[in-house]
Design a protein around this motif. Structure first.
Motif, PDB file in Angstrom:
ATOM      1  N   LEU A 120      46.255  34.717  33.707  1.00  0.00           N
ATOM      2  CA  LEU A 120      46.135  36.087  34.215  1.00  0.00           C
ATOM      3  C   LEU A 120      47.428  36.865  33.994  1.00  0.00           C
ATOM      4  CD1 LEU A 120      44.089  35.643  37.521  1.00  0.00           C
ATOM      5  CD2 LEU A 120      43.327  36.519  35.317  1.00  0.00           C
ATOM      6  N   PHE A 121      48.573  36.244  34.295  1.00  0.00           N
ATOM      7  CA  PHE A 121      49.834  36.963  34.105  1.00  0.00           C
ATOM      8  C   PHE A 121      50.205  37.110  32.633  1.00  0.00           C
ATOM      9  CE2 PHE A 121      50.425  36.906  38.637  1.00  0.00           C
ATOM     10  CZ  PHE A 121      51.096  38.101  38.844  1.00  0.00           C
ATOM     11  N   GLY A 122      49.619  36.276  31.802  1.00  0.00           N
ATOM     12  CA  GLY A 122      49.824  36.457  30.365  1.00  0.00           C
ATOM     13  C   GLY A 122      48.950  37.568  29.803  1.00  0.00           C
ATOM     14  N   ASN A 123      48.002  38.046  30.608  1.00  0.00           N
ATOM     15  CA  ASN A 123      47.043  39.040  30.123  1.00  0.00           C
ATOM     16  C   ASN A 123      46.973  40.272  31.016  1.00  0.00           C
ATOM     17  OD1 ASN A 123      45.372  37.937  27.668  1.00  0.00           O
ATOM     18  ND2 ASN A 123      45.838  36.194  29.013  1.00  0.00           N
ATOM     19  N   LEU A 124      48.144  40.763  31.403  1.00  0.00           N
ATOM     20  CA  LEU A 124      48.184  41.927  32.291  1.00  0.00           C
ATOM     21  C   LEU A 124      47.694  43.193  31.600  1.00  0.00           C
ATOM     22  CD1 LEU A 124      51.570  41.259  34.130  1.00  0.00           C
ATOM     23  CD2 LEU A 124      49.257  40.775  34.935  1.00  0.00           C
ATOM     24  N   ASP A 125      47.676  43.181  30.275  1.00  0.00           N
ATOM     25  CA  ASP A 125      47.193  44.373  29.555  1.00  0.00           C
ATOM     26  C   ASP A 125      45.832  44.129  28.912  1.00  0.00           C
ATOM     27  OD1 ASP A 125      48.083  42.529  27.786  1.00  0.00           O
ATOM     28  OD2 ASP A 125      49.421  43.853  26.667  1.00  0.00           O
ATOM     29  N   HIS A 126      45.092  43.152  29.414  1.00  0.00           N
ATOM     30  CA  HIS A 126      43.760  42.862  28.873  1.00  0.00           C
ATOM     31  C   HIS A 126      42.832  44.065  29.118  1.00  0.00           C
ATOM     32  CE1 HIS A 126      39.971  40.777  28.204  1.00  0.00           C
ATOM     33  NE2 HIS A 126      40.674  39.781  27.666  1.00  0.00           N
ATOM     34  N   PRO A 127      42.024  44.427  28.117  1.00  0.00           N
ATOM     35  CA  PRO A 127      41.158  45.612  28.284  1.00  0.00           C
ATOM     36  C   PRO A 127      40.151  45.489  29.428  1.00  0.00           C
ATOM     37  CG  PRO A 127      40.714  44.465  26.202  1.00  0.00           C
ATOM     38  CD  PRO A 127      41.955  43.871  26.770  1.00  0.00           C
ATOM     39  N   ARG A 128      39.887  44.253  29.852  1.00  0.00           N
ATOM     40  CA  ARG A 128      38.899  44.069  30.916  1.00  0.00           C
ATOM     41  C   ARG A 128      39.314  44.760  32.227  1.00  0.00           C
ATOM     42  NH1 ARG A 128      33.514  42.145  30.773  1.00  0.00           N
ATOM     43  NH2 ARG A 128      32.941  41.836  32.943  1.00  0.00           N
ATOM     44  N   TRP A 129      40.618  44.871  32.468  1.00  0.00           N
ATOM     45  CA  TRP A 129      41.075  45.518  33.705  1.00  0.00           C
ATOM     46  C   TRP A 129      40.584  46.965  33.762  1.00  0.00           C
ATOM     47  CZ3 TRP A 129      42.286  41.759  36.662  1.00  0.00           C
ATOM     48  CH2 TRP A 129      43.064  40.676  36.231  1.00  0.00           C
ATOM     49  N   THR A 130      40.628  47.622  32.619  1.00  0.00           N
ATOM     50  CA  THR A 130      40.189  49.018  32.587  1.00  0.00           C
ATOM     51  C   THR A 130      38.673  49.087  32.733  1.00  0.00           C
ATOM     52  OG1 THR A 130      41.909  49.194  30.921  1.00  0.00           O
ATOM     53  CG2 THR A 130      40.622  51.163  31.331  1.00  0.00           C
ATOM     54  N   GLU A 131      37.987  48.133  32.093  1.00  0.00           N
ATOM     55  CA  GLU A 131      36.518  48.147  32.181  1.00  0.00           C
ATOM     56  C   GLU A 131      36.047  47.955  33.617  1.00  0.00           C
ATOM     57  OE1 GLU A 131      34.833  45.309  29.380  1.00  0.00           O
ATOM     58  OE2 GLU A 131      36.383  45.913  27.946  1.00  0.00           O
ATOM     59  N   VAL A 132      36.648  46.980  34.303  1.00  0.00           N
ATOM     60  CA  VAL A 132      36.191  46.722  35.675  1.00  0.00           C
ATOM     61  C   VAL A 132      36.573  47.898  36.573  1.00  0.00           C
ATOM     62  CG1 VAL A 132      38.217  45.363  36.405  1.00  0.00           C
ATOM     63  CG2 VAL A 132      36.038  44.991  37.525  1.00  0.00           C
ATOM     64  N   ALA A 133      37.689  48.559  36.252  1.00  0.00           N
ATOM     65  CA  ALA A 133      38.118  49.694  37.079  1.00  0.00           C
ATOM     66  C   ALA A 133      37.137  50.852  36.998  1.00  0.00           C
ATOM     67  CB  ALA A 133      39.507  50.150  36.650  1.00  0.00           C
ATOM     68  N   GLU A 134      36.384  50.906  35.896  1.00  0.00           N
ATOM     69  CA  GLU A 134      35.391  51.975  35.781  1.00  0.00           C
ATOM     70  C   GLU A 134      34.249  51.770  36.767  1.00  0.00           C
ATOM     71  OE1 GLU A 134      34.427  52.077  31.641  1.00  0.00           O
ATOM     72  OE2 GLU A 134      36.434  52.843  31.150  1.00  0.00           O
ATOM     73  N   ARG A 135      34.024  50.518  37.149  1.00  0.00           N
ATOM     74  CA  ARG A 135      32.955  50.246  38.129  1.00  0.00           C
ATOM     75  C   ARG A 135      33.495  50.192  39.549  1.00  0.00           C
ATOM     76  NH1 ARG A 135      31.178  44.820  36.618  1.00  0.00           N
ATOM     77  NH2 ARG A 135      32.958  44.747  35.189  1.00  0.00           N
ATOM     78  N   CYS A 136      34.721  49.695  39.703  1.00  0.00           N
ATOM     79  CA  CYS A 136      35.285  49.478  41.045  1.00  0.00           C
ATOM     80  C   CYS A 136      35.489  50.813  41.757  1.00  0.00           C
ATOM     81  CB  CYS A 136      36.621  48.744  40.913  1.00  0.00           C
ATOM     82  SG  CYS A 136      37.511  48.569  42.477  1.00  0.00           S
ATOM     83  N   LEU A 137      35.104  50.860  43.034  1.00  0.00           N
ATOM     84  CA  LEU A 137      35.254  52.087  43.823  1.00  0.00           C
ATOM     85  C   LEU A 137      36.553  52.083  44.629  1.00  0.00           C
ATOM     86  CD1 LEU A 137      31.622  52.152  45.292  1.00  0.00           C
ATOM     87  CD2 LEU A 137      32.440  53.278  43.218  1.00  0.00           C
ATOM     88  N   ALA A 138      37.304  51.011  44.550  1.00  0.00           N
ATOM     89  CA  ALA A 138      38.526  50.834  45.349  1.00  0.00           C
ATOM     90  C   ALA A 138      38.236  50.994  46.840  1.00  0.00           C
ATOM     91  CB  ALA A 138      39.624  51.801  44.898  1.00  0.00           C
ATOM     92  N   CYS A 139      37.060  50.533  47.269  1.00  0.00           N
ATOM     93  CA  CYS A 139      36.683  50.693  48.679  1.00  0.00           C
ATOM     94  C   CYS A 139      37.364  49.653  49.555  1.00  0.00           C
ATOM     95  CB  CYS A 139      35.170  50.599  48.839  1.00  0.00           C
ATOM     96  SG  CYS A 139      34.492  48.961  48.485  1.00  0.00           S
ATOM     97  N   GLY A 140      37.765  48.542  48.951  1.00  0.00           N
ATOM     98  CA  GLY A 140      38.451  47.510  49.730  1.00  0.00           C
ATOM     99  C   GLY A 140      37.518  46.572  50.480  1.00  0.00           C
ATOM    100  N   ASN A 141      36.198  46.692  50.285  1.00  0.00           N
ATOM    101  CA  ASN A 141      35.262  45.774  50.956  1.00  0.00           C
ATOM    102  C   ASN A 141      35.607  44.314  50.676  1.00  0.00           C
ATOM    103  OD1 ASN A 141      33.585  47.537  52.240  1.00  0.00           O
ATOM    104  ND2 ASN A 141      31.713  46.867  51.182  1.00  0.00           N
ATOM    105  N   CYS A 142      35.947  44.040  49.417  1.00  0.00           N
ATOM    106  CA  CYS A 142      36.220  42.654  49.029  1.00  0.00           C
ATOM    107  C   CYS A 142      37.366  42.073  49.860  1.00  0.00           C
ATOM    108  CB  CYS A 142      36.521  42.562  47.541  1.00  0.00           C
ATOM    109  SG  CYS A 142      37.708  43.786  46.953  1.00  0.00           S
TER     110      CYS A 142
END
Lengths: 652, 148
Positions: free
Chosen positions: A245-267
């Motif tokens: 994970l720390f080797g892949n801090l710029d992985h494109p998946r972070w941006t993809e998941v952020a498009e769905r995540c509402l940052a509501c904090g439920n998790c």
């Protein structure tokens, strides 16, 4: 080790067990149907348990359904976890009473009644054990948590059925309940296999009408556990996950998941291990009494990472990455274990159904960069004093430094002498507390230089001699002055970044035999903003010290250097065997580190001071996280090569 | 003169022969604290290097007077405008200490570059480095990063 003897308890005897526990003075907290969910609440007996109910779970979905049988523990996990009971969502930490200029701080005690947790699953017991690492096995003990933990009796339950979102088998936390319970039940047809791990548990079994379990019953138990293990709804490959994970801090998946995540904090709220909290002062009766309260916080909130109005994780992608890298990577460095127990709650209760197992697999499988090595966890010997309760201290003297900066000379309240680079938390009732570097200290006083920029620092900077404030500390790491012995030492400071270096400079200047070649490069905003001018001149006059000052803005009257502090460095030699202590705004430190890179100075010779959102300062509240570190306990002083994989990385 | 030129970063890549050619077009200028070295708007004809002392560079702002923006110290240069055609000084340089400067006439220096392209390349390369650093440092100054 021989396994604890197993007994057989008839189904009807469960009520007897609960009655015995209640009779011993415990209140019972157990699963119960409330509305459309199974929650944990106070119960009186078996009737309130979710007999004949189960839960259906899927990403973003949780439904109760009637079972075909009358199993008592025939469900997985609901929105509640035992975290609510051991680490309540809101609780007072400190009571503060002001009487004129006098301030008294007293610890808010938990004083918990003996409580039995009924139906603790393997993943949940693992989660409790993980929170123990945060609250009782760090540099300090959280006494409120510890008291509640001490007061609980754990009646665990082995899972013989897996939920659709369960992956405890992947996380190594279940389905068999691990150590830490008093009694463990395995529900089979007609009754329970009962195992006691503690004397309290064994004593309960003795008082029950329980016989030794038959081999067939033990075989059925093991078969149930095996079948559960093999039917987990989710799976996760955890091999090398932290470094990946720390080797892949710029992985494109972070941006993809952020498009769905509402940052509501439920998790983070449903997660049984998430422990971040905020602290606020709540005032009663015209400020005479104030309660300093903590409440659960979430790394998905903007305030979590905000200092002086600067948000360190502005984008949702930053926050999601923070959460996931913390849970599955940083935890390993911080607490020597993954922060995930595989309960699946974050998947069920995510309103858009983000599935952590899917996100992690995507990073692993879609062109990952190589893993990196993360720091090993530190071993702490917890100090017993309550780190969250300030000691009242009198202001002895207030020295104006610049138009908006003062040095408070405060009476020493602890026997522990602050080291250069460490900080104290300074507090005022109804205003809260803030981390302030130690800028100097003596046998019976400590000095803090602060600029009144926020509410708390403004109020602190307006204190007058004789008035009182709260002090707790000292906290954090220090400048490793001894490593600079026999090496040229260069201190580079920007703005108020000089304050933590001042006490180091005082020690260095006082020991010219050990430190014969000390240079201080100091950049200030303007001539009027230069701190400690008399001391700077005095140090510069010493044969062992050389002080250079530059300002960003000047009038014609200023005859010194004008320009950013990097200009001073470019004019001087940067010896490769030298040691470098750097403190200032991060943008300044980054430029200085570039110059040291160009000069070829090894990263292990450089030390920087990092500032993040410190609230508790004791390693509990999680707000000052910096990749795998807590700035309050691992920092604020870090060796450059220990942080270079995140230093300057946006979102950390 | 050659000794003095060796300490100028702009010229640090030159060999002895090249330094001698530079020395032939160089002169020494001594100024006292407060003296003006070059004045904004004046014709920019010489590039200078500080051999000793310190010079501040200031821009005149109507209503606010001279606003110093940076200082130039030993080994550093000022006045690269002199290498541009028909240039004027964009700022006033004033000694903030008693200062010794090495003056290189822009036209003569450009002639030298033409005659010895290698010398020209080496000096211009260092000039570019200085300009880039100065620009970068200016960004950092503009950020006003110590405000918070």
């Amino acid at each position: 080790m021989t396994p604890p003897p197993a007994h057989w308890l008839e189904r009807d005897e469960l009520g007897h067990l609960l009655a015995l526990i209640r009779g011993d003075g415990y209140r019972l907290i157990g699963p119960t149907v409330d509305g459309a969910a199974i929650i944990y609440d106070e119960i009186e007996g078996v009737d309130e348990l979710p007999v004949g109910w189960t839960d259906e779970q899927a990403p973003g979905r949780y439904r109760l359904r009637r079972r075909d049988d009358d199993a008592i523990f025939g469900f997985a996990v609901g929105p509640h976890s035992w975290k609510q009971r051991l680490f309540p969502a809101r609780e007072p930490l400190v009571q503060i009473r002001r009487d004129g200029d006098d301030i008294r701080f007293s610890a808010a005690r938990a004083d918990p009644p003996p409580t039995a947790f009924i139906g603790v699953r393997a993943c949940e017991l693992a989660a409790i054990e993980l929170q123990d690492r945060v609250f009782v096995r760090g540099p300090f003990v959280d006494h409120r948590y510890a008291a509640r933990r001490e007061a609980c009796l754990i009646i665990a339950v082995n899972c013989v059925e897996a939920g659709e979102l369960c992956f405890c088998a992947s996380m190594g936390t279940g389905p068999r309940v691990g150590p830490g319970y008093d009694l463990c039940l395995t529900e089979l047809d007609g009754g329970f296999v009962v195992e006691a791990e503690t004397e309290a548990g064994a004593a309960l079994v003795q008082r029950l009408d329980a016989r030794a379990a038959a081999d067939a019953e033990l075989t059925a138990r093991d078969a149930g556990l095996d079948s559960c293990r093999q039917t987990m709804g989710r799976e996760l490959d955890t091999e090398g996950l932290p470094g990946l994970l720390f080797g892949n801090l710029d992985h494109p998946r972070w941006t993809e998941v952020a498009e769905r995540c509402l940052a509501c904090g439920n998790c983070t709220q449903v997660c049984p291990t998430c422990f971040c909290f905020d602290v606020k002062d709540v005032s009663l009766l015209a400020n005479a009494e104030t309660a300093r309260e903590r409440s659960w916080d979430s790394c998905f909130g903007q305030d979590h990472s905000t200092i002086h109005g600067a948000v360190f994780r502005p984008a949702i992608a930053d926050r999601y990455r923070q959460w996931l890298t913390h849970k599955f990577a940083s935890w390993t460095s911080q607490f020597d274990a993954s922060g995930c127990v595989g309960c699946g709650r974050c998947i069920a209760w995510c309103p858009v159904g983000i599935d952590v197992t899917e996100e992690l697999s995507a990073i692993r499988s879609q062109d990952p960069k190589p893993a990196i090595e993360l720091p090993r966890p530190q071993v702490w010997w917890p100090r017993e004093d309550d780190p969250l309760v300030p000691a009242p201290a009198r202001v002895l003297e207030v020295q104006p430094e610049t138009p908006d900066t003062v040095t408070l000379v405060i009476e020493r309240t602890t026997a522990v002498r602050e080291e250069p680079g460490q900080f104290n938390m300074l507090s005022l009732p109804a205003i809260g507390d803030v981390p302030i570097s130690v800028s100097g200290s003596g046998e019976d006083f400590v000095e803090h230089t602060l600029r009144g920029v926020g509410r708390a620092t403004k109020a602190l900077s307006e204190l007058r001699p004789g008035q009182r404030l709260g002090v707790r500390g000292p906290f954090g790491s220090r400048w490793p002055i001894e490593l600079a012995k026999d090496h040229p030492l260069t201190l580079i400071a920007g703005g108020v970044g000089l304050t933590p270096l001042r006490s180091a400079m005082q020690q260095l200047a006082a020991n010219p035999d050990d430190y014969p070649a000390v240079r201080l490069f100091y950049g200030a905003r303007s001539a009027a903003d230069i701190l400690y001018d008399t001391e700077l001149l005095a140090w510069d006059s010493l044969p062992s010290c050389d002080v250079s000052v530059t300002v960003d803005q000047a009038s014609r009257r200023w005859l010194g250097n004008i320009g950013f502090v990097t200009r001073l460095l470019r004019r001087k030699e940067l010896p490769l065997d030298g040691r470098y202590f750097i403190c200032g705004p991060e943008v300044m430190m980054r430029q200085v580190l570039f110059l040291l890179d160009e000069a070829g100075v090894p990263k292990s010779h450089r030390f920087v001071s990092i500032e993040r959102n410190m609230k508790c300062a004791a390693g509990f509240c999680g707000r000052c996280q910096y990749g795998p570190y807590f700035v309050c306990k691992d920092g604020p002083i870090f060796r450059h090569d220990h942080i270079d994989f995140i230093f300057g990385q946006p979102g950390f | 003169m050659k000794q003095a030129l060796r300490k100028i970063r702009l010229l640090c890549d030159l060999d002895d022969g090249q330094l001698e050619r530079i020395a032939a077009i160089a002169s020494i200028e001594r100024v006292k604290t407060g003296d003006i070295v070059v004045e904004e708007q004046g014709p920019a004809n010489s590039i200078r290097a500080v051999a000793e002392g310190r010079v501040s560079i200031a821009v005149s702002v109507p209503g606010r007077g001279e606003l110093p923006v940076c200082t130039v110290s030993v080994g550093e240069i000022l006045g690269w405008s002199a290498l541009l055609p028909q240039a004027r000084w964009l700022a006033t340089a004033r000694a903030v200490k008693d200062t010794t400067l090495i003056v290189l006439r822009g036209a003569a220096l450009l002639d030298l570059y033409e005659q010895d392209r290698e010398l020209g390349y080496r000096v211009m390369h260092r000039t570019f480095e200085t300009v880039a650093e100065r620009l970068h440092d200016t960004w950092l100054q503009l950020m006003d990063s110590y405000r918070q």
